[in-house]
Design an enzyme around this catalytic site. Structure first.
Site, short mmCIF file in Angstrom:
data_model
loop_
_atom_site.label_atom_id
_atom_site.label_comp_id
_atom_site.label_asym_id
_atom_site.label_seq_id
_atom_site.Cartn_x
_atom_site.Cartn_y
_atom_site.Cartn_z
N ASP A 63 17.33 6.06 37.92
CA ASP A 63 18.72 6.48 37.88
C ASP A 63 18.70 7.96 38.24
OD1 ASP A 63 21.50 6.63 37.25
OD2 ASP A 63 21.01 7.32 35.24
N LEU A 64 19.82 8.54 38.57
CA LEU A 64 19.87 9.97 38.92
C LEU A 64 20.27 10.84 37.72
CD1 LEU A 64 19.75 12.27 40.99
CD2 LEU A 64 22.12 11.72 41.62
N ASP A 65 21.50 10.66 37.26
CA ASP A 65 21.99 11.50 36.17
C ASP A 65 21.30 11.16 34.85
OD1 ASP A 65 23.73 12.67 37.89
OD2 ASP A 65 25.45 11.42 37.38
N SER A 106 21.85 4.78 41.80
CA SER A 106 22.79 5.68 41.14
C SER A 106 24.23 5.21 41.22
CB SER A 106 22.69 7.08 41.77
OG SER A 106 23.66 7.94 41.23
N LYS A 138 29.63 7.63 30.36
CA LYS A 138 28.23 7.67 30.78
C LYS A 138 27.80 6.36 31.45
CE LYS A 138 24.05 9.75 28.87
NZ LYS A 138 23.37 10.15 27.64
N GLU A 180 16.36 4.56 33.12
CA GLU A 180 17.78 4.85 32.88
C GLU A 180 18.00 5.63 31.59
OE1 GLU A 180 20.92 4.60 33.62
OE2 GLU A 180 21.05 3.40 35.44
N THR A 219 23.52 16.04 35.65
CA THR A 219 24.79 16.53 36.21
C THR A 219 25.96 16.19 35.29
OG1 THR A 219 25.10 14.52 37.50
CG2 THR A 219 23.96 16.33 38.60
#
Length: 225
Positions: free
Chosen positions: A12-14, A117, A48, A172, A20
């Site tokens: 996952d990114l965030d 993402s 979220k 994640e 971010t």
């Protein structure tokens, strides 16, 4: 040889590669303030892992007004404009602890890597973080029809990496993301508090605890169990 049991790692990114969340909060807060809708950090926690459209729906539920689909699209675009302005500040220094070394370790071990993402700005963010070369594929919200907790984004990444889901690891920080990984039939690593990530196979408090040998050991223990 043991490492080869893991064919791909999908991030996952965030909350996993960078955080971010603060930028998203500020962008949603700016929009909510314009609409005179109460919005604080506590409410922001509910967003979220959700897509921009789903997040907007939750926020607009707090309003007495009704909004047409056209107005919702305009508001979602406005939030994204706020966010895009804010993420121009992102740099390599915003990588979370230990994540770059782990990503390099995975690549050096010959493991395929991907990004799954909920953000449509994922490509911009990873370019600013300078980790593009550590990812073999990037799948974001613009490339799938269904957002997390639907497994589509993880299954799409696995397909692009030509890796069977059973040999993929997803990482994640959100409950909806962990649910998506498990629904895809993958091994799930949760980053954060166990109470929110109960469905994950392995939970770590933060990314500094990520190490390939530890992951391989956990995956093997899971298969033995």
């Amino acid at each position: 040889m043991v490492v080869m049991q893991i064919e791909a790692i999908i991030y996952d990114l965030d909350g996993v590669i960078t955080d971010t969340a603060e930028y998203h909060f500020l962008a949603w807060k700016a929009l909510a303030d314009e609409l005179d809708i109460p919005f604080d950090r506590s409410f922001n926690e509910q967003l979220k892992g959700l897509s921009r459209v789903d997040s907007l729906e939750l926020i607009l539920q707090q309003s007495n007004q009704t909004y047409s689909e056209e107005e919702k699209q305009r508001l979602a675009a406005k939030k994204n404009e706020h966010y895009q302005e804010l993420i121009q500040k992102i740099s390599q220094e915003d990588l979370l602890p230990g994540i770059e070394s782990f990503m390099k370790e995975a690549k050096q071990a010959g493991i395929k890597t991907g990004l799954a993402s909920a953000s449509k700005n994922a490509q911009t963010v990873i370019e600013r973080l300078r980790v593009t070369d550590l990812l073999d594929t990037v799948v974001d919200a613009a490339k799938v029809e269904r957002g997390k907790p639907d497994p589509e984004v993880f299954l799409t990444a696995a397909k692009q990496l030509e890796a069977p889901a059973a040999r993929c690891v997803g990482i994640e920080d959100a409950s909806s993301g962990v649910k998506a990984i498990k629904a895809a039939g993958m091994y799930a690593v949760g980053v954060g508090e166990r109470e929110y990530l109960a469905q994950a196979d392995w939970v770590i408090s933060d990314t500094s605890h990520l190490a390939l040998d530890s992951l391989v050991k956990k995956v093997n223990e899971n298969k033995e169990g």
